[in-house]
Each structure stands twice: as structure tokens, then as C-alpha cells.
Design a protein around this motif. Structure first.
Motif, mmCIF file in Angstrom:
data_model
loop_
_atom_site.group_PDB
_atom_site.id
_atom_site.type_symbol
_atom_site.label_atom_id
_atom_site.label_comp_id
_atom_site.label_asym_id
_atom_site.label_seq_id
_atom_site.Cartn_x
_atom_site.Cartn_y
_atom_site.Cartn_z
ATOM 1 N N VAL A 8 3.915 -0.848 8.840
ATOM 2 C CA VAL A 8 4.407 -2.222 8.960
ATOM 3 C C VAL A 8 3.250 -3.209 8.805
ATOM 4 N N GLN A 9 2.120 -2.914 9.406
ATOM 5 C CA GLN A 9 0.952 -3.791 9.274
ATOM 6 C C GLN A 9 0.526 -3.905 7.808
ATOM 7 N N TYR A 10 0.496 -2.785 7.107
ATOM 8 C CA TYR A 10 0.153 -2.795 5.689
ATOM 9 C C TYR A 10 1.152 -3.630 4.885
ATOM 10 N N VAL A 11 2.443 -3.419 5.127
ATOM 11 C CA VAL A 11 3.483 -4.161 4.405
ATOM 12 C C VAL A 11 3.339 -5.657 4.659
ATOM 13 N N ARG A 12 3.082 -6.055 5.888
ATOM 14 C CA ARG A 12 2.908 -7.478 6.219
ATOM 15 C C ARG A 12 1.717 -8.088 5.477
ATOM 16 N N GLU A 13 0.675 -7.305 5.273
ATOM 17 C CA GLU A 13 -0.525 -7.803 4.584
ATOM 18 C C GLU A 13 -0.340 -7.895 3.073
ATOM 19 N N GLU A 14 0.482 -7.017 2.510
ATOM 20 C CA GLU A 14 0.562 -6.893 1.057
ATOM 21 C C GLU A 14 1.788 -7.522 0.402
ATOM 22 N N TYR A 15 2.849 -7.748 1.167
ATOM 23 C CA TYR A 15 4.110 -8.207 0.575
ATOM 24 C C TYR A 15 4.655 -9.413 1.325
ATOM 25 N N GLU A 16 5.591 -10.098 0.693
ATOM 26 C CA GLU A 16 6.248 -11.251 1.316
ATOM 27 C C GLU A 16 7.390 -10.757 2.199
ATOM 28 N N ASP A 22 12.406 -3.930 14.951
ATOM 29 C CA ASP A 22 11.573 -2.809 15.388
ATOM 30 C C ASP A 22 11.485 -1.680 14.366
ATOM 31 N N ASP A 23 12.595 -1.351 13.721
ATOM 32 C CA ASP A 23 12.629 -0.203 12.813
ATOM 33 C C ASP A 23 12.901 -0.571 11.358
ATOM 34 N N GLU A 24 12.775 -1.852 11.012
ATOM 35 C CA GLU A 24 13.078 -2.269 9.644
ATOM 36 C C GLU A 24 12.288 -3.511 9.297
ATOM 37 N N ILE A 25 11.822 -3.546 8.062
ATOM 38 C CA ILE A 25 11.152 -4.737 7.543
ATOM 39 C C ILE A 25 11.684 -4.971 6.133
ATOM 40 N N ARG A 26 12.063 -6.216 5.845
ATOM 41 C CA ARG A 26 12.589 -6.572 4.526
ATOM 42 C C ARG A 26 11.568 -7.428 3.810
ATOM 43 N N ILE A 27 11.350 -7.081 2.549
ATOM 44 C CA ILE A 27 10.385 -7.833 1.756
ATOM 45 C C ILE A 27 11.064 -8.381 0.504
ATOM 46 N N LEU A 28 10.464 -9.415 -0.044
ATOM 47 C CA LEU A 28 10.887 -9.941 -1.327
ATOM 48 C C LEU A 28 9.829 -9.510 -2.330
ATOM 49 N N VAL A 46 12.461 -1.630 4.004
ATOM 50 C CA VAL A 46 11.648 -0.491 4.426
ATOM 51 C C VAL A 46 12.060 -0.193 5.863
ATOM 52 N N ALA A 47 12.575 1.009 6.095
ATOM 53 C CA ALA A 47 13.125 1.326 7.411
ATOM 54 C C ALA A 47 12.555 2.632 7.949
ATOM 55 N N LEU A 103 6.816 10.231 7.147
ATOM 56 C CA LEU A 103 5.791 9.277 7.590
ATOM 57 C C LEU A 103 4.496 9.977 7.980
ATOM 58 N N LYS A 104 4.601 11.170 8.512
ATOM 59 C CA LYS A 104 3.409 11.902 8.952
ATOM 60 C C LYS A 104 2.463 12.134 7.778
ATOM 61 N N ASP A 105 1.222 11.729 7.937
ATOM 62 C CA ASP A 105 0.174 11.920 6.922
ATOM 63 C C ASP A 105 0.490 11.239 5.589
ATOM 64 N N LEU A 106 1.275 10.167 5.629
ATOM 65 C CA LEU A 106 1.648 9.442 4.413
ATOM 66 C C LEU A 106 0.430 8.753 3.815
ATOM 67 N N ASP A 107 0.147 9.029 2.570
ATOM 68 C CA ASP A 107 -0.907 8.341 1.831
ATOM 69 C C ASP A 107 -0.317 7.042 1.287
ATOM 70 N N ILE A 108 -1.099 5.998 1.230
ATOM 71 C CA ILE A 108 -0.577 4.686 0.834
ATOM 72 C C ILE A 108 0.032 4.717 -0.569
ATOM 73 N N HIS A 109 -0.545 5.513 -1.489
ATOM 74 C CA HIS A 109 0.012 5.583 -2.849
ATOM 75 C C HIS A 109 1.350 6.324 -2.874
ATOM 76 N N GLU A 110 1.580 7.192 -1.902
ATOM 77 C CA GLU A 110 2.872 7.857 -1.797
ATOM 78 C C GLU A 110 3.953 6.871 -1.369
ATOM 79 N N PHE A 111 3.533 5.725 -0.843
ATOM 80 C CA PHE A 111 4.462 4.660 -0.459
ATOM 81 C C PHE A 111 4.548 3.585 -1.533
#
Length: 135
Positions: A8-16, A22-28, A46-47, A103-111
Motif C-alpha cells: 500500500v505504501q508503494y502504491v501510494r507513492e507511485e500511483y494516483e 483497510d484491505d483495498e486501494i483504488r488507483i486511477l 488493488v485488494a 503477497l509473501k515474498d512478492l517482488d515489485i516487478h511481479e506486481f
């Protein structure tokens, strides 16, 4: 990246971000960042999902239109021929494209790679089958 909070922290930094809980973030997702001439956008959800009450997964989904306004056979055929990073489902009234990752051991490029592929595919499917840019 190994936790939902880190993702979630990464998504907040990289996307609008347009909404979150708590368990979901929506981006544009803005395609103009990749192509100056493309003003289209795509809502991506992203949930956090928990499998068997112990395994955390992240699901990436994007609505493309309402199920009652499309030839589902044609839509599924197109997705089967043109996409490697997502499948289709009906959630509520909407057809969504989605992809899930542990989610376990997720590499950022896998996301990020599947997110970008899914957003692009959803945008193309939305334009092709629903004739607009509503999501």
C-alpha cells in the motif's frame, strides 16, 4: 516487499490513489505517463485477499463495463486471444479483468508488470466492447 502495508505504501507513492480502506486501494492508472498523446485512464482496484485464513494474496482488478450490456462470449474470446496477465469475472453487475498474486515474498516487478498489463488490456477491452472510457 512482503506485507500488505508495504505494498500500500508503494502504491501510494507511485500511483494516483482515488480511495482506500483497510484491505483495498483504488488507483486511477494514467496512460499519459507512458504516452503523451493518450489521455485515457483506467480505474484499478488493488485488494488484499486471504486464502484459507492464512495465506495473503493481492488481487488486481479493473472494471470494463456492465455484464448485461456485452456479448460475454465475444469478450471472453478476445481476452483469451489477447491477454496473458489477466482473466475475466463478473463481480456484482460489472465485468472485471483481474489477476492475483501471493503477497509473501512478492517482488515489485511481479506486481507492477501485471498491473500495467491488466490496466492496458482493461482499457482496450472497455473501448472495444463498451465504446468509451467510463472506468
Amino acid at each position: 516487499m512482503a506485507t500488505w502495508r508495504e505494498l500500500v505504501q508503494y502504491v501510494r507513492e507511485e500511483y494516483e490513489v482515488i480511495s482506500s480502506s483497510d484491505d483495498e486501494i483504488r488507483i486511477l492508472f494514467n496512460f499519459e505517463e507512458f504516452d503523451e498523446d493518450d489521455e485515457r485512464t483506467q480505474v484499478v482496484i488493488v485488494a488484499r485477499e486471504v486464502l484459507d485464513a492464512k495465506h495473503e494474496w493481492v488481487q488486481i482488478a479493473s472494471p470494463v463495463g456492465t455484464a448485461d450490456k456485452v456479448d460475454l462470449r465475444a469478450l471472453l474470446t478476445e481476452i483469451g486471444q489477447s491477454s496473458i496477465a489477466c482473466g475475466a469475472a463478473i463481480m456484482g453487475d460489472h465485468v472485471v479483468l483481474r489477476h492475483s498474486l501471493p503477497l509473501k515474498d512478492l517482488d515489485i516487478h511481479e506486481f507492477t508488470d501485471p498491473l500495467e498489463l491488466l490496466a492496458g488490456t482493461a482499457d482496450q477491452i472497455e473501448e472495444m466492447f463498451f465504446g468509451g472510457d467510463n472506468y
